[in-house]
Design an enzyme around this catalytic site. Sequence first.
Site, short mmCIF file in Angstrom:
data_model
loop_
_atom_site.label_atom_id
_atom_site.label_comp_id
_atom_site.label_asym_id
_atom_site.label_seq_id
_atom_site.Cartn_x
_atom_site.Cartn_y
_atom_site.Cartn_z
N ASP A 1 -7.81 4.16 0.89
CA ASP A 1 -6.96 4.38 2.06
C ASP A 1 -7.78 4.96 3.20
OD1 ASP A 1 -4.88 4.85 3.77
OD2 ASP A 1 -3.69 6.03 2.36
N CYS B 1 0.87 -1.18 0.00
CA CYS B 1 0.00 0.00 0.00
C CYS B 1 0.90 1.23 0.00
CB CYS B 1 -0.99 -0.02 1.17
SG CYS B 1 -0.25 0.19 2.80
N ARG C 1 -3.54 -0.50 5.39
CA ARG C 1 -4.09 -1.58 4.58
C ARG C 1 -3.19 -2.79 4.46
NH1 ARG C 1 -5.37 2.16 -0.43
NH2 ARG C 1 -3.49 3.10 0.44
#
Length: 161
Positions: free
Chosen positions: A128, A10, A16
């Site tokens: 996000d 990520c 994440r």
Amino acid sequence: MEKKKIIFVCTGNTCRSPMAAAILKNLLNNSEYREQIEVASAGLVVFGRQSATPQAMQAMREMDLDISDHVSTQLTKKMIQEADLILTMTQGHKQQVLTLEPKAEGKIYSLLEFSLEEQSEKIFDISDPFGASIEVYKKTAQQIKTAIESAFPKIIKKFFG
């Protein structure tokens, strides 16, 4: 037999990808493949050594997973080369990894792209949650968990036939 390596990628490696790694590790721990697959996470833009965000830790705790010892890691070309499978959180991340290492083509997918049965015209990104509420983090964690549970049989098939 050498362990297979999966890396989740990520942006900052604080939300994440650490959540995704923890979810897959948990699935693997409850399977016959736990000794055969190594799972890691990394970020494309990592600033120093950071832990997972408090919200990511809480979202994982609610799934009975602990990521309190996570430390962010910058993705390197060597990591990309050593990985057998790279799963990114967005199509943009995938493109950035391919820019860093064009030879990764064929072993890199966005998580949703890899987990979806039908390739629709629109491949959705896992957005996000950084800076958002715990509710957003929980939704993101659930989205990642669902995608990984769907991808798990494909991962096993890809590595072990």
